[in-house]
Design a protein around this motif. Sequence first.
Motif, PDB file in Angstrom:
ATOM      1  N   LEU A  30      10.800  -0.019  10.670  1.00  0.00           N
ATOM      2  CA  LEU A  30       9.507  -0.204  10.634  1.00  0.00           C
ATOM      3  C   LEU A  30       8.916  -1.182  11.828  1.00  0.00           C
ATOM      4  O   LEU A  30       7.985  -1.190  12.546  1.00  0.00           O
ATOM      5  CB  LEU A  30       8.885  -0.750   9.251  1.00  0.00           C
ATOM      6  N   ALA A  31       9.762  -2.235  12.227  1.00  0.00           N
ATOM      7  CA  ALA A  31       9.557  -2.984  13.327  1.00  0.00           C
ATOM      8  C   ALA A  31       9.462  -2.166  14.596  1.00  0.00           C
ATOM      9  O   ALA A  31       8.648  -2.512  15.514  1.00  0.00           O
ATOM     10  CB  ALA A  31      10.701  -3.856  13.387  1.00  0.00           C
ATOM     11  N   ARG A  32      10.487  -1.302  14.699  1.00  0.00           N
ATOM     12  CA  ARG A  32      10.421  -0.257  15.949  1.00  0.00           C
ATOM     13  C   ARG A  32       8.942   0.412  15.986  1.00  0.00           C
ATOM     14  O   ARG A  32       8.320   0.443  16.857  1.00  0.00           O
ATOM     15  CB  ARG A  32      11.585   0.606  15.821  1.00  0.00           C
ATOM     16  N   LYS A  33       8.305   0.710  14.853  1.00  0.00           N
ATOM     17  CA  LYS A  33       7.164   1.606  14.749  1.00  0.00           C
ATOM     18  C   LYS A  33       6.211   0.862  14.933  1.00  0.00           C
ATOM     19  O   LYS A  33       5.339   0.922  15.870  1.00  0.00           O
ATOM     20  CB  LYS A  33       7.116   2.114  13.431  1.00  0.00           C
ATOM     21  N   ALA A  34       6.187  -0.404  14.567  1.00  0.00           N
ATOM     22  CA  ALA A  34       5.016  -1.488  14.797  1.00  0.00           C
ATOM     23  C   ALA A  34       4.854  -2.029  16.203  1.00  0.00           C
ATOM     24  O   ALA A  34       3.905  -2.155  16.611  1.00  0.00           O
ATOM     25  CB  ALA A  34       5.205  -2.683  13.739  1.00  0.00           C
ATOM     26  N   GLU A  41      -1.418  -2.373   9.946  1.00  0.00           N
ATOM     27  CA  GLU A  41      -0.903  -2.199   8.471  1.00  0.00           C
ATOM     28  C   GLU A  41       0.653  -2.437   8.585  1.00  0.00           C
ATOM     29  O   GLU A  41       1.321  -2.915   7.782  1.00  0.00           O
ATOM     30  CB  GLU A  41      -1.246  -0.993   8.035  1.00  0.00           C
ATOM     31  N   ASP A  42       1.231  -1.980   9.676  1.00  0.00           N
ATOM     32  CA  ASP A  42       2.680  -2.033   9.930  1.00  0.00           C
ATOM     33  C   ASP A  42       3.296  -3.624   9.672  1.00  0.00           C
ATOM     34  O   ASP A  42       4.294  -4.059   9.240  1.00  0.00           O
ATOM     35  CB  ASP A  42       3.052  -1.140  11.120  1.00  0.00           C
ATOM     36  N   ARG A  43       2.449  -4.297  10.725  1.00  0.00           N
ATOM     37  CA  ARG A  43       2.777  -5.479  10.839  1.00  0.00           C
ATOM     38  C   ARG A  43       2.796  -6.365   9.338  1.00  0.00           C
ATOM     39  O   ARG A  43       3.412  -7.214   9.352  1.00  0.00           O
ATOM     40  CB  ARG A  43       1.814  -6.232  11.891  1.00  0.00           C
ATOM     41  N   ALA A  44       1.434  -6.108   8.698  1.00  0.00           N
ATOM     42  CA  ALA A  44       1.353  -6.496   7.306  1.00  0.00           C
ATOM     43  C   ALA A  44       2.702  -6.228   6.457  1.00  0.00           C
ATOM     44  O   ALA A  44       3.213  -7.077   5.606  1.00  0.00           O
ATOM     45  CB  ALA A  44       0.191  -6.236   6.485  1.00  0.00           C
ATOM     46  N   THR A  45       3.038  -4.802   6.494  1.00  0.00           N
ATOM     47  CA  THR A  45       4.296  -4.624   5.738  1.00  0.00           C
ATOM     48  C   THR A  45       5.378  -5.270   6.471  1.00  0.00           C
ATOM     49  O   THR A  45       6.280  -5.618   5.367  1.00  0.00           O
ATOM     50  CB  THR A  45       4.537  -3.105   6.003  1.00  0.00           C
ATOM     51  N   LEU A 108       8.286 -11.054  13.890  1.00  0.00           N
ATOM     52  CA  LEU A 108       6.799 -11.231  13.355  1.00  0.00           C
ATOM     53  C   LEU A 108       6.316 -12.283  14.420  1.00  0.00           C
ATOM     54  O   LEU A 108       5.149 -12.253  14.585  1.00  0.00           O
ATOM     55  CB  LEU A 108       7.020 -12.158  11.942  1.00  0.00           C
ATOM     56  N   ASP A 109       7.054 -13.274  14.997  1.00  0.00           N
ATOM     57  CA  ASP A 109       6.331 -13.977  15.954  1.00  0.00           C
ATOM     58  C   ASP A 109       5.854 -13.310  17.474  1.00  0.00           C
ATOM     59  O   ASP A 109       5.439 -14.166  18.141  1.00  0.00           O
ATOM     60  CB  ASP A 109       7.426 -15.135  16.401  1.00  0.00           C
ATOM     61  N   GLY A 110       6.396 -11.906  17.442  1.00  0.00           N
ATOM     62  CA  GLY A 110       6.130 -11.360  18.718  1.00  0.00           C
ATOM     63  C   GLY A 110       7.022 -11.543  19.943  1.00  0.00           C
ATOM     64  O   GLY A 110       7.006 -11.031  21.100  1.00  0.00           O
ATOM     65  N   THR A 111       8.353 -12.285  19.591  1.00  0.00           N
ATOM     66  CA  THR A 111       9.238 -12.347  20.433  1.00  0.00           C
ATOM     67  C   THR A 111      10.065 -11.280  20.747  1.00  0.00           C
ATOM     68  O   THR A 111      10.404 -10.602  19.928  1.00  0.00           O
ATOM     69  CB  THR A 111      10.301 -13.500  20.114  1.00  0.00           C
ATOM     70  N   PRO A 112      10.106 -10.831  22.088  1.00  0.00           N
ATOM     71  CA  PRO A 112      11.084  -9.576  22.328  1.00  0.00           C
ATOM     72  C   PRO A 112      12.469  -9.526  21.494  1.00  0.00           C
ATOM     73  O   PRO A 112      13.216 -10.602  21.734  1.00  0.00           O
ATOM     74  CB  PRO A 112      11.306  -9.663  23.739  1.00  0.00           C
ATOM     75  N   THR A 113      12.624  -8.705  20.647  1.00  0.00           N
ATOM     76  CA  THR A 113      13.812  -8.756  19.901  1.00  0.00           C
ATOM     77  C   THR A 113      14.507  -7.259  19.887  1.00  0.00           C
ATOM     78  O   THR A 113      13.743  -6.503  19.493  1.00  0.00           O
ATOM     79  CB  THR A 113      13.495  -9.204  18.452  1.00  0.00           C
ATOM     80  N   PRO A 114      15.752  -7.228  20.042  1.00  0.00           N
ATOM     81  CA  PRO A 114      16.207  -5.890  19.942  1.00  0.00           C
ATOM     82  C   PRO A 114      16.646  -5.200  18.664  1.00  0.00           C
ATOM     83  O   PRO A 114      17.237  -6.002  17.668  1.00  0.00           O
ATOM     84  CB  PRO A 114      17.846  -6.054  20.693  1.00  0.00           C
ATOM     85  N   THR A 115      15.765  -4.499  18.084  1.00  0.00           N
ATOM     86  CA  THR A 115      15.798  -4.008  16.703  1.00  0.00           C
ATOM     87  C   THR A 115      16.772  -3.190  16.362  1.00  0.00           C
ATOM     88  O   THR A 115      17.397  -3.365  14.907  1.00  0.00           O
ATOM     89  CB  THR A 115      14.553  -3.207  16.353  1.00  0.00           C
ATOM     90  N   ALA A 116      17.665  -3.029  17.245  1.00  0.00           N
ATOM     91  CA  ALA A 116      18.871  -2.192  16.904  1.00  0.00           C
ATOM     92  C   ALA A 116      19.930  -3.276  16.607  1.00  0.00           C
ATOM     93  O   ALA A 116      20.644  -2.880  15.685  1.00  0.00           O
ATOM     94  CB  ALA A 116      19.527  -1.326  18.173  1.00  0.00           C
TER      95      ALA A 116
END
Length: 146
Positions: A30-34, A41-45, A108-116
């Motif tokens: 979901l983070a990748r999608k958001a 809505e994705d961020r709220a989830t 959530l903070d908007g920091t670039p983060t590798p979701t993998a």
Amino acid sequence: MTKILLTIHILAVIVAIGPVAVAASMFPPLARKALASGNDEDRATLRLLNRICKVYALVSIAVPVFGFATAGIMHVTGNLWIIVSIVLTGVAALVLGLLVLPYQQRVLDGTPTPTAQLAMYTGVFNLLWAAVTVVMIFRPGSTLDS
């Protein structure tokens, strides 16, 4: 008393660890999608999934508490299977507290983060709990086997 403590211990595992495992596993895709869509809505989830992980992580403290109580009454605290499960549980707690939750917070903070990488840490957390389950069922070195 042993059966009551063991029942509470197992219920605590189901009620506390289950939601963390599921919510943490849902977070990376979901983070990748958001991040790609910027959908509110994705961020709220994502915030909800993170909150579930945090709250149930605190609730999951009941798991080792009742586990130690049960092992103490059964006089098995020195058995290999208990020691291995304690170590694996501790490592799982460290992975959740030091890797999964901080990476979720970065997203959530908007920091670039590798979701993998977050997905990998979440997978490790879930595998550790699977290993604890196997150890608790098969109890290597146990004198309680029939």
